[in-house]
Design a protein around this motif. Structure first.
Motif, PDB file in Angstrom:
ATOM      1  N   THR A 281       0.816  -1.216   0.000  1.00  0.00           N
ATOM      2  CA  THR A 281       0.000   0.000   0.000  1.00  0.00           C
ATOM      3  C   THR A 281       0.849   1.265   0.000  1.00  0.00           C
ATOM      4  OG1 THR A 281      -0.228  -0.158   2.420  1.00  0.00           O
ATOM      5  CG2 THR A 281      -1.969  -1.141   1.066  1.00  0.00           C
ATOM      6  N   SER A 282       1.947   1.272   0.722  1.00  0.00           N
ATOM      7  CA  SER A 282       2.801   2.464   0.731  1.00  0.00           C
ATOM      8  C   SER A 282       3.413   2.696  -0.647  1.00  0.00           C
ATOM      9  CB  SER A 282       3.905   2.340   1.783  1.00  0.00           C
ATOM     10  OG  SER A 282       4.767   1.252   1.481  1.00  0.00           O
ATOM     11  N   MET A 283       3.908   1.626  -1.296  1.00  0.00           N
ATOM     12  CA  MET A 283       4.537   1.781  -2.602  1.00  0.00           C
ATOM     13  C   MET A 283       3.514   2.156  -3.666  1.00  0.00           C
ATOM     14  SD  MET A 283       7.745   1.651  -2.493  1.00  0.00           S
ATOM     15  CE  MET A 283       9.034   1.212  -1.330  1.00  0.00           C
ATOM     16  N   ALA A 284       2.298   1.649  -3.534  1.00  0.00           N
ATOM     17  CA  ALA A 284       1.239   2.061  -4.459  1.00  0.00           C
ATOM     18  C   ALA A 284       0.931   3.541  -4.281  1.00  0.00           C
ATOM     19  CB  ALA A 284      -0.014   1.219  -4.222  1.00  0.00           C
ATOM     20  N   ASN A 285       0.896   3.998  -3.031  1.00  0.00           N
ATOM     21  CA  ASN A 285       0.652   5.425  -2.761  1.00  0.00           C
ATOM     22  C   ASN A 285       1.786   6.295  -3.290  1.00  0.00           C
ATOM     23  OD1 ASN A 285      -1.916   5.478  -1.598  1.00  0.00           O
ATOM     24  ND2 ASN A 285      -1.126   4.918   0.436  1.00  0.00           N
ATOM     25  N   TRP A 286       3.034   5.806  -3.177  1.00  0.00           N
ATOM     26  CA  TRP A 286       4.162   6.555  -3.731  1.00  0.00           C
ATOM     27  C   TRP A 286       4.019   6.688  -5.253  1.00  0.00           C
ATOM     28  CZ3 TRP A 286       6.982   9.863  -1.426  1.00  0.00           C
ATOM     29  CH2 TRP A 286       7.436   9.690  -0.131  1.00  0.00           C
ATOM     30  N   ALA A 287       3.622   5.626  -5.917  1.00  0.00           N
ATOM     31  CA  ALA A 287       3.455   5.670  -7.373  1.00  0.00           C
ATOM     32  C   ALA A 287       2.389   6.679  -7.773  1.00  0.00           C
ATOM     33  CB  ALA A 287       3.090   4.277  -7.893  1.00  0.00           C
ATOM     34  N   ILE A 288       1.302   6.726  -6.984  1.00  0.00           N
ATOM     35  CA  ILE A 288       0.239   7.695  -7.268  1.00  0.00           C
ATOM     36  C   ILE A 288       0.745   9.118  -7.062  1.00  0.00           C
ATOM     37  CG2 ILE A 288      -2.005   8.552  -6.496  1.00  0.00           C
ATOM     38  CD1 ILE A 288      -2.697   5.617  -5.789  1.00  0.00           C
ATOM     39  N   GLU A 289       1.445   9.346  -5.950  1.00  0.00           N
ATOM     40  CA  GLU A 289       1.884  10.698  -5.607  1.00  0.00           C
ATOM     41  C   GLU A 289       2.971  11.211  -6.547  1.00  0.00           C
ATOM     42  OE1 GLU A 289       4.268  12.700  -1.888  1.00  0.00           O
ATOM     43  OE2 GLU A 289       2.258  11.908  -1.509  1.00  0.00           O
ATOM     44  N   LEU A 290       3.889  10.338  -6.950  1.00  0.00           N
ATOM     45  CA  LEU A 290       5.023  10.774  -7.773  1.00  0.00           C
ATOM     46  C   LEU A 290       4.608  11.133  -9.195  1.00  0.00           C
ATOM     47  CD1 LEU A 290       7.539   8.094  -6.492  1.00  0.00           C
ATOM     48  CD2 LEU A 290       7.756  10.570  -6.139  1.00  0.00           C
ATOM     49  N   GLY A 291       3.554  10.528  -9.696  1.00  0.00           N
ATOM     50  CA  GLY A 291       3.036  10.872 -11.023  1.00  0.00           C
ATOM     51  C   GLY A 291       3.585   9.985 -12.128  1.00  0.00           C
ATOM     52  N   ALA A 292       2.872  10.011 -13.236  1.00  0.00           N
ATOM     53  CA  ALA A 292       3.186   9.126 -14.356  1.00  0.00           C
ATOM     54  C   ALA A 292       4.544   9.414 -14.980  1.00  0.00           C
ATOM     55  CB  ALA A 292       2.084   9.237 -15.417  1.00  0.00           C
ATOM     56  N   GLU A 293       4.842  10.678 -15.212  1.00  0.00           N
ATOM     57  CA  GLU A 293       6.088  11.041 -15.889  1.00  0.00           C
ATOM     58  C   GLU A 293       7.309  10.600 -15.091  1.00  0.00           C
ATOM     59  OE1 GLU A 293       6.733  12.281 -18.769  1.00  0.00           O
ATOM     60  OE2 GLU A 293       4.767  12.923 -19.521  1.00  0.00           O
TER      61      GLU A 293
END
Length: 482
Positions: A281-293
């Motif tokens: 869950t933390s790594m999924a949240n990091w992926a969301i927060e950091l953005g696609a680019e």
């Protein structure tokens, strides 16, 4: 001239015309097909009339040529059988494969670099000889990889790659199921060799497939190293925290942690601890927060999306698409979704962390030596990419050590007594209830000599249980052979 004779003459001319057309069709349009046909004995005879140079690993010839007097041909033999089958390939009636194909002109002596030598041999009446191709493989590491895969791959399929992170030299490249090249290279019974080859080609388990370089898998939680690197390269530290609940909503469903509960007792979790326990869950949240680019660019810096590569064997491109949808990017952050990676690619991720952020171009051929053992060509290590900064690499290294040594480490079976190992486990769902099981690692952590990636297909356990022991054996083999 009477009518019957005239008719016979016309008929004969027509026959000659048909014959001429048929000959023209065969020579002009079917030449390649005939030349490459598996039953073209003339092609086989031409290719086996002269000795091929040996393929060498650690001063031992692992592909040799022996003259058979009764048949007046040179038989290609592979003394180690299955051990080097995928990287070395085979020279047989069906063609050349592996290094036997990519370096054929050196091995058969036709390369321009051997022209002077061949001319001198012709003047002295000596048969031309091929060059020796020396590979980077470490015999002990290759054997450990094959043995480990066979012992731990419950479904009989998997692959392992080991790199020297400082040079890019490929120290091991194993794939199972494998095959014995001698069974398809026997020129004393070509029909049986062809039959055996066709059986291998038709086998649903694909023993001819080099899974180390050419099979794509979802990398599972091993990709969390890339997600974490993205955060570190964008201003965060290994102690930066983010929400890590038991599950996060994901479209119409949810993404849970493998162990069911939150990652830090309900409090936001640090990147270091999330790597140690493999928090979803933390790594999924990091992926969301950091953005696609940011995530896409970082994955590309590690080698994803870089196009096909040659080492010199062709390597299938690994892909990490630009994913603007938060739900799909959350999946990507934990190594699922549309991600596809070869074992070589994940070994490159581990090697980047091991080598202060620099990925060296992987290579399998160390040097090429003439028949007189003079050097014709040698490989100079080259930089593939600057994937991350040295500071990011150091922070990731300390977090990966926790995977094998931490109180809650998910990869303790990858630890080597007396040597610090940096690792990361991975379990990747494949959509039908099965899972692939991964482990990437490098050692010693303070002076890396080897970086490894292991995948067990459909092992349906954990990377720490199935893949980590294989990686451990490979790392030990390299370290103990130094």
């Amino acid at each position: 001239m009477n009518k019957p004779i005239r008719r016979l003459a016309v008929f004969s001319l027509a026959l000659f015309g048909v014959l001429l057309l048929n000959t023209t069709w065969i020579q002009a349009f079917q030449a390649d097909w005939l030349r490459e046909h598996e039953f073209n004995r003339r092609d086989v005879a031409e290719r086996t009339s002269l000795p091929r140079g040996p393929i060498v690993v650690a001063n031992e010839q692992i592909a040799t040529s022996t003259f058979v007097e009764d048949g007046e041909y040179y038989q290609r033999d592979y003394p180690e059988g299955e051990l080097y089958a995928h990287p070395v390939g085979v020279f047989n009636p069906m063609g050349n494969f592996g290094i036997e194909q990519t370096h054929n002109s050196y091995l058969d002596g036709s390369d321009e670099s051997l022209m002077v030598r061949n001319f001198l041999d012709m003047l002295t009446g000596t048969d031309p000889q091929g060059a020796s191709v020396v590979l980077t493989l470490n015999p002990a590491a290759q054997q450990a990889a094959l043995d480990g895969l066979r012992a731990n791959a419950t479904n009989g399929r998997g692959a392992a790659v080991a790199l020297d992170p400082k040079t890019g030299a490929i120290l091991a490249a194993a794939s199972i199921p494998t095959y014995d090249p001698n069974s398809v290279a026997d020129l004393s019974d070509v029909n049986t060799s062809v039959e055996n080859w066709n059986k291998l080609a038709d086998d649903e388990n694909q023993p001819l497939l080099n899974r180390a370089f050419n099979e794509l898998y979802p990398p599972g939680s091993t990709f969390k190293i890339v997600t974490a690197a993205t955060a570190l390269e964008n201003g965060h530290t290994i102690e930066s925290t983010i929400d890590a609940p038991a599950a996060i909503p994901l479209g119409g469903s949810s993404l849970p942690n493998a162990f069911g509960g939150p990652c830090n007792g309900g409090a936001p979790d640090s990147i270091a601890h999330s790597i140690e326990i493999s928090c979803n869950t933390s790594m999924a949240n990091w992926a969301i927060e950091l953005g696609a680019e940011a995530l896409h660019e970082q994955a590309s810096a590690f080698g994803f999306n870089s196009g096909p590569m040659n080492v010199p064997l062709p390597v299938t491109e690994s892909s990490a698409p630009l994913e603007p949808d938060d739900n799909l990017r959350a999946q990507m952050g934990i190594g699922q979704g549309q991600l596809q990676a070869t074992p070589l690619q994940m070994a490159m991720v581990a090697a980047a962390v091991a080598n202060d952020g620099t990925i060296m171009q992987p290579y399998l051929v160390q040097e090429i030596l003439g028949p007189d053992m003079s050097e014709i060509e040698s490989t100079t290590p080259q930089v593939f990419s600057e994937a991350i900064s040295a500071d990011t690499a150091e922070q990731l290294t300390q977090a990966m050590i926790l995977v094998t040594e931490g109180a809650e480490g998910s990869g303790k079976s990858g630890a080597i007594p007396g040597i610090q190992v940096a690792g990361k486990t991975g379990t990747a769902e494949v959509g039908d209830g099965d899972t692939h099981n991964w482990f990437i690692s490098f050692a010693p952590a303070d002076d890396p000599q080897v970086a490894v990636a292991v995948v067990i297909e459909r092992g349906n356990a954990s990377g720490g249980t199935l893949a980590a022991p294989v990686a451990k054996a490979i790392m030990e083999a390299v370290i103990n052979s130094e």
